[in-house]
Design an enzyme around this catalytic site. Structure first.
Site, PDB file in Angstrom:
ATOM      1  N   LYS A  82       0.841  -1.214   0.000  1.00 24.79           N
ATOM      2  CA  LYS A  82       0.000   0.000   0.000  1.00 24.79           C
ATOM      3  C   LYS A  82       0.872   1.259   0.000  1.00 24.79           C
ATOM      4  O   LYS A  82       0.632   2.211  -0.748  1.00 24.79           O
ATOM      5  CB  LYS A  82      -0.903  -0.019   1.245  1.00 24.79           C
ATOM      6  CG  LYS A  82      -1.671   1.252   1.496  1.00 24.79           C
ATOM      7  CD  LYS A  82      -2.732   1.481   0.454  1.00 24.79           C
ATOM      8  CE  LYS A  82      -3.326   2.864   0.564  1.00 24.79           C
ATOM      9  NZ  LYS A  82      -4.245   3.169  -0.529  1.00 24.79           N
TER      10      LYS A  82
ATOM     11  N   CYS B  47      -3.417  10.693   1.105  1.00 28.21           N
ATOM     12  CA  CYS B  47      -2.718   9.434   0.825  1.00 28.21           C
ATOM     13  C   CYS B  47      -1.324   9.681   0.262  1.00 28.21           C
ATOM     14  O   CYS B  47      -0.333   9.401   0.920  1.00 28.21           O
ATOM     15  CB  CYS B  47      -3.533   8.594  -0.164  1.00 28.21           C
ATOM     16  SG  CYS B  47      -4.987   7.854   0.579  1.00 28.21           S
TER      17      CYS B  47
HETATM   18  N1  LIG Z   1     -10.080   7.864   1.987  1.00 30.14           N
HETATM   19  C1  LIG Z   1      -9.346   7.198   1.113  1.00 30.14           C
HETATM   20  O1  LIG Z   1      -9.416   7.444  -0.085  1.00 30.14           O
HETATM   21  C2  LIG Z   1      -8.436   6.071   1.552  1.00 30.14           C
HETATM   22  C3  LIG Z   1      -7.961   5.169   0.579  1.00 30.14           C
HETATM   23  C4  LIG Z   1      -7.162   4.127   0.976  1.00 30.14           C
HETATM   24  C5  LIG Z   1      -6.823   3.984   2.316  1.00 30.14           C
HETATM   25  N2  LIG Z   1      -7.280   4.880   3.247  1.00 30.14           N
HETATM   26  C6  LIG Z   1      -6.907   4.653   4.629  1.00 30.14           C
HETATM   27  O2  LIG Z   1      -8.018   4.123   5.339  1.00 30.14           O
HETATM   28  C7  LIG Z   1      -7.997   4.567   6.693  1.00 30.14           C
HETATM   29  C8  LIG Z   1      -9.301   5.264   7.018  1.00 30.14           C
HETATM   30  O3  LIG Z   1      -9.407   6.404   6.171  1.00 30.14           O
HETATM   31  P1  LIG Z   1     -10.758   7.213   6.001  1.00 30.14           P
HETATM   32  O4  LIG Z   1     -10.520   8.153   4.855  1.00 30.14           O
HETATM   33  O5  LIG Z   1     -11.910   6.280   5.971  1.00 30.14           O
HETATM   34  O6  LIG Z   1     -10.756   8.031   7.376  1.00 30.14           O
HETATM   35  P2  LIG Z   1     -11.929   8.974   7.957  1.00 30.14           P
HETATM   36  O7  LIG Z   1     -11.263  10.000   8.764  1.00 30.14           O
HETATM   37  O8  LIG Z   1     -12.867   9.363   6.851  1.00 30.14           O
HETATM   38  O9  LIG Z   1     -12.756   7.984   8.919  1.00 30.14           O
HETATM   39  C9  LIG Z   1     -12.244   7.371  10.038  1.00 30.14           C
HETATM   40  C10 LIG Z   1     -13.351   7.194  11.066  1.00 30.14           C
HETATM   41  O10 LIG Z   1     -12.841   6.442  12.159  1.00 30.14           O
HETATM   42  C11 LIG Z   1     -13.460   6.916  13.340  1.00 30.14           C
HETATM   43  N3  LIG Z   1     -12.681   6.446  14.494  1.00 30.14           N
HETATM   44  C12 LIG Z   1     -11.542   6.933  15.015  1.00 30.14           C
HETATM   45  N4  LIG Z   1     -11.123   6.167  16.044  1.00 30.14           N
HETATM   46  C13 LIG Z   1     -12.029   5.171  16.193  1.00 30.14           C
HETATM   47  C14 LIG Z   1     -12.158   4.060  17.067  1.00 30.14           C
HETATM   48  N5  LIG Z   1     -11.252   3.809  18.009  1.00 30.14           N
HETATM   49  N6  LIG Z   1     -13.213   3.258  16.916  1.00 30.14           N
HETATM   50  C15 LIG Z   1     -14.142   3.483  15.971  1.00 30.14           C
HETATM   51  N7  LIG Z   1     -14.087   4.524  15.109  1.00 30.14           N
HETATM   52  C16 LIG Z   1     -13.030   5.344  15.206  1.00 30.14           C
HETATM   53  C17 LIG Z   1     -13.510   8.419  13.148  1.00 30.14           C
HETATM   54  O11 LIG Z   1     -14.488   9.011  13.989  1.00 30.14           O
HETATM   55  C18 LIG Z   1     -13.865   8.525  11.654  1.00 30.14           C
HETATM   56  O12 LIG Z   1     -15.259   8.612  11.446  1.00 30.14           O
HETATM   57  C19 LIG Z   1      -6.762   5.465   6.813  1.00 30.14           C
HETATM   58  O13 LIG Z   1      -5.674   4.701   7.266  1.00 30.14           O
HETATM   59  C20 LIG Z   1      -6.517   5.904   5.389  1.00 30.14           C
HETATM   60  O14 LIG Z   1      -5.166   6.253   5.175  1.00 30.14           O
HETATM   61  C21 LIG Z   1      -8.093   5.901   2.889  1.00 30.14           C
END
Ligand SMILES: NC(=O)c1ccc[n+]([C@@H]2O[C@H](COP(=O)([O-])OP(=O)(O)OC[C@H]3O[C@@H](n4cnc5c(N)ncnc54)[C@H](O)[C@@H]3O)[C@@H](O)[C@H]2O)c1
Length: 396
Positions: free
Chosen positions: A196, A250
Site C-alpha cells: 500500500k 494518501c
Molecule cells: N479515503 C481514502 O481514499 C483512503 C484510501 C485508501 C486507504 N485509506 C486509509 O483508510 C484509513 C481510514 O481512512 P478514512 O478516509 O476512511 O478516514 P476517515 O477520517 O474518513 O474515517 C475514520 C473514522 O474512524 C473513526 N474512528 C476513530 N477512532 C475510532 C475508534 N477507536 N473506533 C471506531 N471509530 C473510530 C472516526 O471518527 C472517523 O469517522 C486510513 O488509514 C486511510 O489512510 C483511505
C-alpha cells in the site's frame, strides 16, 4: 471500526452482499446520521444503498463494538508533527475489540499502516489474551479505492491480503471473496503493508519527476507541457503531468511512513516528498514576484485570481492541498490585498472568502491556475493579463 470514507462504504457493500454488519464509530453524530440513512460523506449513489441496508436490518451503527465473528480496523492513520506515523487510532480501536475476541475470529487492519503494524497489534492482542494465540486469524488488507468511484472499485479492484500466517491469509481471503470480484492476492502482512505504501510512494516519485522537469523548463525557457507530450511519444516513456505540488491524505502522507522508518535507504522517496513540497513554495514565490512586478509597473496593487483550492481536479477535498497552502501564503504576503480565491466545488469556507470563478477570472490582473478543474477549461484564454498556469489548463 471506523465509519469514514473507507469504513462506511465497505460496511454498506458487505451488508448489501448479505453479510450482517455492525458499524462502529466513536463519533456519535456519524452513528446517528448513519442509522437514520443519511450519508455523512460525499459519494454518489451510496446513500440509496445505505438506506437499503439500514431498512433491511443488515447494517446498524453503534458507538461501542458489539460481538462479531470478524473485526475490521478502518480508522485514521495520520502522521505526527515530525512525519512519524501515528498508529494510536489503530491501537485504540484494537483495544476496544480486544475483550470481545473469541476463538476462530478474524481480525483485519485496513488502515494504511507502517510496516510491522499488524504484527505489533497481534503482539498486543496476545499479550492481553494469551489464550487466543494460534486460535484467531490476523491479517492486513489495504484499500485502494478512488473516492467518487468507490461503489464500483470496492467490488472490482484487485486486493492484496497478507496474514501473520498462512491460515490467517486464507481466512481473510475467504471473507473478502464474499463481495470482491477483483482478484485477491495472497502474501504476508509486512508485504501487504509495504505494498500500500509503495503504491502511493510510486505516484509521488513520478509526480516529483514531472514537477522537477517543470522547474528546469521554467529556467530553460521550455514549455514543459509540450516537452512531456513529445517525450511520451517514446514507446517506453510515460511521464506524468506537473502541478502545484502533491496533496490529499494518501500520496502526500504515506511515503513518510516508509522514509521515517528507513531514512538511510529511502533517498528517492524522501527527495520526491521534498520536491513536491518545494513546488508549492516555488509557485507561491512566482505569484509574489508577478504581483511585485505588476505593482512597480502600474503603481497599484494587482487584482489576483487564485483558481482552485482542492488537492486535485473536480473534487471538494482540501486535505493537505498545495493549492490551499499557496493561496494562504499569497494572501499573507500581501496582507489579504486584492486576492480573489476561487473553488467551484465548495460553496463556502471558514478561512477563505470565495469568489465566483467567472467574476474572478474576468476582473483579475493576474490569473493563477492552481487546480485544473473542468470549469476553468470553459474560460477563454486572456492574453491581456498575466496567466500563471501551474497545472496546465491552457498548456501555454
Ligand atoms: N479515503 C481514502 O481514499 C483512503 C484510501 C485508501 C486507504 N485509506 C486509509 O483508510 C484509513 C481510514 O481512512 P478514512 O478516509 O476512511 O478516514 P476517515 O477520517 O474518513 O474515517 C475514520 C473514522 O474512524 C473513526 N474512528 C476513530 N477512532 C475510532 C475508534 N477507536 N473506533 C471506531 N471509530 C473510530 C472516526 O471518527 C472517523 O469517522 C486510513 O488509514 C486511510 O489512510 C483511505
Amino acid at each position: 471500526m471506523g465509519l469514514g470514507y473507507i469504513g462506511l462504504p465497505t460496511a454498506i457493500i458487505a451488508a448489501k452482499h448479505g453479510i450482517e454488519v455492525v458499524g462502529v464509530d466513536i463519533n456519535q453524530s456519524v452513528v446517528d446520521k448513519t442509522n437514520s440513512g443519511n450519508l455523512h460523506i460525499v459519494e454518489e449513489g451510496l446513500e440509496a444503498l445505505l438506506q437499503e441496508v439500514v431498512t433491511s436490518g443488515s447494517f446498524k451503527a453503534y458507538t461501542c463494538p458489539q460481538e462479531a465473528d470478524a473485526y475490521f480496523m478502518v480508522v485514521p492513520t495520520p502522521f505526527k508533527g515530525d512525519h512519524e506515523p501515528d498508529i494510536s487510532f489503530v491501537e485504540s480501536a484494537t483495544r476496544m475489540v480486544l475483550p470481545l475476541l473469541k476463538k476462530g475470529d478474524l481480525y483485519v487492519i485496513e488502515s494504511t499502516s507502517p510496516v510491522g503494524t499488524t504484527e505489533k497489534m497481534a503482539e498486543l492482542i496476545f499479550a492481553e489474551r494469551p489464550e487466543l494465540k494460534g486460535n484467531i486469524y490476523i491479517a492486513y488488507c489495504p484499500e485502494r479505492v478512488l473516492p467518487g468511484n468507490i461503489i464500483y472499485e470496492l467490488v472490482n479492484n484487485d486486493r492484496v491480503i497478507g496474514g501473520i500466517d498462512e491460515a490467517s491469509t486464507a481466512k481473510a481471503k475467504e471473507f473478502y471473496a464474499q463481495f470482491v470480484k477483483g482478484q485477491l492476492h495472497a502474501t504476508n502482512s509486512r508485504t501487504a503493508e509495504m505494498c500500500k505504501l509503495t503504491e502511493n510512494a510510486s505516484r509521488d516519485v513520478q509526480i516529483a519527476f514531472a514537477n522537477e522537469l517543470s522547474l528546469i523548463c521554467d529556467k530553460a525557457g521550455i514549455n514543459v507541457w509540450e516537452l512531456i507530450q513529445l517525450a511520451n511519444k517514446h514507446p517506453r516513456v510515460n511521464i506524468l503531468q506537473p502541478g502545484c505540488g502533491v496533496g490529499g491524505h494518501c500520496i502526500a502522507v504515506d511515503p513518510y511512513f516508509i522514509s521515517s522508518a528507513y531514512p538511510a535507504e529511502s533517498r528517492i522517496i524522501s527527495e520526491a516528498r521534498n520536491i513536491n513540497n518545494y513546488k508549492a513554495e516555488w509557485c507561491a514565490e512566482k505569484v509574489r514576484t508577478a504581483m511585485l512586478e505588476f505593482e512597480l509597473k502600474n503603481h497599484r496593487a494587482p487584482a489576483v485570481a487564485m483558481m482552485g483550492l482542492a488537492f486535485k481536479p473536480n473534487i471538494d477535498d482540501l486535505r493537505e492541498s498545495p493549492a490551499k497552502s499557496i493561496a494562504s501564503r499569497v494572501l499573507q504576503s500581501c496582507n489579504n490585498g486584492n486576492v480573489m480565491v476561487v473553488e467551484p466545488n465548495i460553496k463556502e469556507h471558514n478561512v477563505f472568502k470565495l469568489t465566483n470563478y467567472k467574476t474572478a477570472y474576468e476582473t483579475a490582473d493576474i490569473v493563477v491556475y492552481l487546480v485544473n478543474h473542468r470549469e476553468f477549461a470553459t474560460l477563454n484564454y486572456r492574453s491581456d493579463v498575466q496567466v500563471l498556469d501551474f497545472c496546465g489548463v491552457f498548456k501555454k
